[in-house]
Enzyme design. Structure first.
Site, PDB file in Angstrom:
ATOM      1  N   CYS A 249      90.175  -9.963 -70.392  1.00 39.59           N
ATOM      2  CA  CYS A 249      90.360 -10.893 -71.094  1.00 39.59           C
ATOM      3  C   CYS A 249      91.711 -11.464 -71.471  1.00 39.59           C
ATOM      4  O   CYS A 249      92.042 -12.622 -70.931  1.00 39.59           O
ATOM      5  CB  CYS A 249      90.682 -10.314 -72.756  1.00 39.59           C
ATOM      6  SG  CYS A 249      89.186  -8.894 -72.924  1.00 39.59           S
TER       7      CYS A 249
ATOM      8  N   HIS B  44      94.675 -13.314 -76.529  1.00 39.74           N
ATOM      9  CA  HIS B  44      94.193 -11.929 -77.256  1.00 39.74           C
ATOM     10  C   HIS B  44      95.677 -11.023 -77.437  1.00 39.74           C
ATOM     11  O   HIS B  44      96.833 -11.029 -76.993  1.00 39.74           O
ATOM     12  CB  HIS B  44      94.728 -10.910 -75.369  1.00 39.74           C
ATOM     13  CG  HIS B  44      94.086  -9.357 -75.134  1.00 39.74           C
ATOM     14  ND1 HIS B  44      92.957  -9.331 -75.475  1.00 39.74           N
ATOM     15  CD2 HIS B  44      94.834  -8.351 -75.063  1.00 39.74           C
ATOM     16  CE1 HIS B  44      92.484  -8.389 -75.328  1.00 39.74           C
ATOM     17  NE2 HIS B  44      93.488  -7.490 -75.588  1.00 39.74           N
TER      18      HIS B  44
END
Ligand SMILES: *[C@@H]1O[C@H](CO)[C@@H](O)[C@H](O)[C@H]1NC(C)=O
Ligand SMILES: *[C@@H]1O[C@H](CO)[C@@H](O)[C@H](O)[C@H]1NC(C)=O
Ligand SMILES: *[C@@H]1O[C@H](CO)[C@@H](O)[C@H](O)[C@H]1NC(C)=O
Ligand SMILES: *[C@@H]1O[C@H](CO)[C@@H](O)[C@H](O)[C@H]1NC(C)=O
Length: 480
Positions: free
Chosen positions: A81, A135
């Site tokens: 991610c 993120h």
């Protein structure tokens, strides 16, 4: 918005959306002042009706695809991610953001690189973030890169409350859920390439299976349950996309809003005996990517016309509509920055020099605008000038040459090997080389292992022929 329920959440599909709309004080130099809605799904591989998956119910995303230009061969730059998101949101490769884990903020660690929303904001747009776009945590300075990227503080709706509701699983009766077509670890796979899916193993129900580490296969009936849950998440997500897009209709914004849809990386569901992300295989690097551009990828909706009516995945199955247009060109997620800028009529940032740590605004990705030009069928070869020359780069770090507890997510200081991978229309080629995390230096004369898979004879990447081909004529260079 009260979604009826949510399927098992631990696979964690999350809908993140970036909205950018032209403020009244926008400079008047762009021809088309279009809004931009960027939908970033967490962990979504292209298991969607519009990508040819016959099992998945994704009517709303398929409807979006039918009005979009869809990219069949789009690849993330690192299949995890934070590194992927920071990479495509800044338009720089992980080797430039120097983020291979979750533990640094690029502005202080690598360079003060501009982001997509920041660039739009600086060009007169109001920019807003809902859900997971950056993120969370250190990699976005615990602030989703505020204040640089956003006009208003990012909003995080709660999603956990749907964790144990499972209505969407009914769309996928277990007896209808197939297993991965290639559940075996590929022949000739170097140990360094394998990701041991440790986070999955930490679950109580998986621990109860007493699997052997690192390869111990998951029993078939349990594999089916995992796949069922993932597919249920996809359909749940599809309903959320449907609600979002039907709101565009309701607000009469479908004729003035670009919609881009993508994901941060793919997801293995038993292919190669692997689960989750954390590798260089297509199954974890390939992402869905499509752009709806009003009047360009679809005719403008006429006054009052519903362009994105909400479709219920529980309704009886109808034919998946054809994508509006599609291309098989190899593209990188990095291209999102220049392409969105270009589609919105903003100046496309210049190409980055190498290295470009000192440059705050430049692009490492291709500007894909040419692919949106509406040429007739016969002119297709002109648009896709050299498909065989196109390359998508990905990379993945490892702490050792064989699977360890931290092979999936090594911290920067533990990285010893970096797998650099190139994908062309014909093959995927990966070399695993020594890497010095203090100097951020890869040593290409210190080759630990290699992988080579040909698309035509081995599309699922199950037979590594690197060792068969040593000394042959293979790609020489890995630097873009
Ligand atoms: C980084 O960029 C932002 C946005 O342009 C700017 O406000 C900030 O001063 C820059 N920081 C440094 C250290 O150059
Ligand atoms: C990161 O966040 C901290 C705390 O809010 C702030 O003091 C610092 O200036 C931020 N870093 C940058 C580069 O903006
Ligand atoms: C499951 O498969 C059967 C047999 O192919 C099919 O008739 C049925 O519609 C499928 N169920 C769902 C929910 O797709
Ligand atoms: C788990 O597996 C190991 C070897 O694979 C075996 O020795 C052990 O008895 C198993 N434990 C349980 C609780 O089944």
């Amino acid at each position: 918005m009260p979604p009826p329920s949510r399927s098992l959440l631990w696979l964690g599909l999350v809908l993140g959306a970036v909205c950018a709309s032209r403020g009244p004080a926008a400079p008047g130099n762009a021809t088309d002042p279009l809004n931009v809605l960027l939908i970033i799904v967490d962990d979504l591989r292209p298991s969607l009706g519009c990508y040819g998956n016959k099992l998945i119910r994704s009517p709303n995303i398929d409807q979006l695809a039918s009005r979009s230009l869809l990219f069949q061969n789009a690849f993330a730059q690192q299949a995890v991610c934070a590194p992927s998101r920071v990479s495509f949101l800044t338009g720089r490769r992980p080797d430039t953001t120097r983020l291979y884990d979750f533990n640094s903020y690029w502005r202080v660690h690598a360079g003060n690189f501009s982001t997509i929303p920041q660039y739009f904001k600086e060009n007169g747009y109001v920019t807003m973030s809902v859900g997971k776009v950056f993120h969370p945590g250190i990699s976005s300075n615990h602030s989703d890169d505020s204040p640089y990227s956003w006009s208003v503080p990012p909003y995080h709706p709660s999603s956990e409350k749907y964790e144990n509701t499972k209505e969407f699983q009914k769309l996928y009766p277990l007896e209808n859920v197939s297993l991965a077509p290639d559940p075996q670890v590929p022949t000739g796979l170097p140990l360094v390439a394998y990701n041991p899916w440790m986070d999955l193993r930490q679950r109580e129900d998986i621990q109860a299976l007493n699997l052997s580490v690192p390869y111990g296969p998951i029993p078939a009936d349990f594999q089916r349950k995992i796949r069922q849950s993932y597919f249920a998440c996809v359909s749940y997500l599809d309903t959320q996309v449907g609600r979002l897009l039907s709101a565009l209709d309701d607000l009469q914004l479908a004729s003035s809003t670009i919609v881009a849809f993508t994901s941060d990386h793919g997801w293995a569901l038993g292919e190669h005996g692997e689960w989750a992300k954390y590798s260089n295989f297509d199954v974890t690097t390939r992402v869905p990517l499509m752009f709806y551009v009003p009047g360009r990828t679809a005719p403008l909706p006429v006054e009052g016309e519903k362009f994105f009516p909400y479709l219920d995945p529980f309704d009886s199955v109808s034919e998946v509509p054809e994508p509006g247009r599609q291309t098989g060109d190899l593209v990188e997620l990095l291209s999102l920055f220049p392409t969105l800028a270009g589609l919105a009529g903003l100046h496309v940032p210049p190409r980055c020099p190498i290295p470009s740590f000192h440059m705050e605004l430049c692009r490492e990705g291709r500007n894909l605008l040419k692919l949106f030009e509406d040429h007739g069928e016969e002119e297709e070869p002109h648009v896709r000038s050299n498909p065989r020359e196109l390359v998508a780069y990905s990379q993945y770090p490892r702490p050792a040459d064989s699977p360890q507890w931290n092979s999936d997510k090594p911290s920067l200081e533990d990285i010893k090997v970096m797998g650099y991978s190139i994908r062309t229309v014909d093959y995927r080629y990966t070399v695993w080389v020594g890497f010095n995390p203090q100097e951020f230096l890869a040593n290409f004369s210190d080759i630990h292992a290699g992988e080579l898979y040909f698309v035509a004879s081995d599309p699922l990447q199950d037979h590594n022929v690197y060792n068969d081909s040593q000394g042959g004529t293979l790609p020489q260079s890995f630097m873009p």
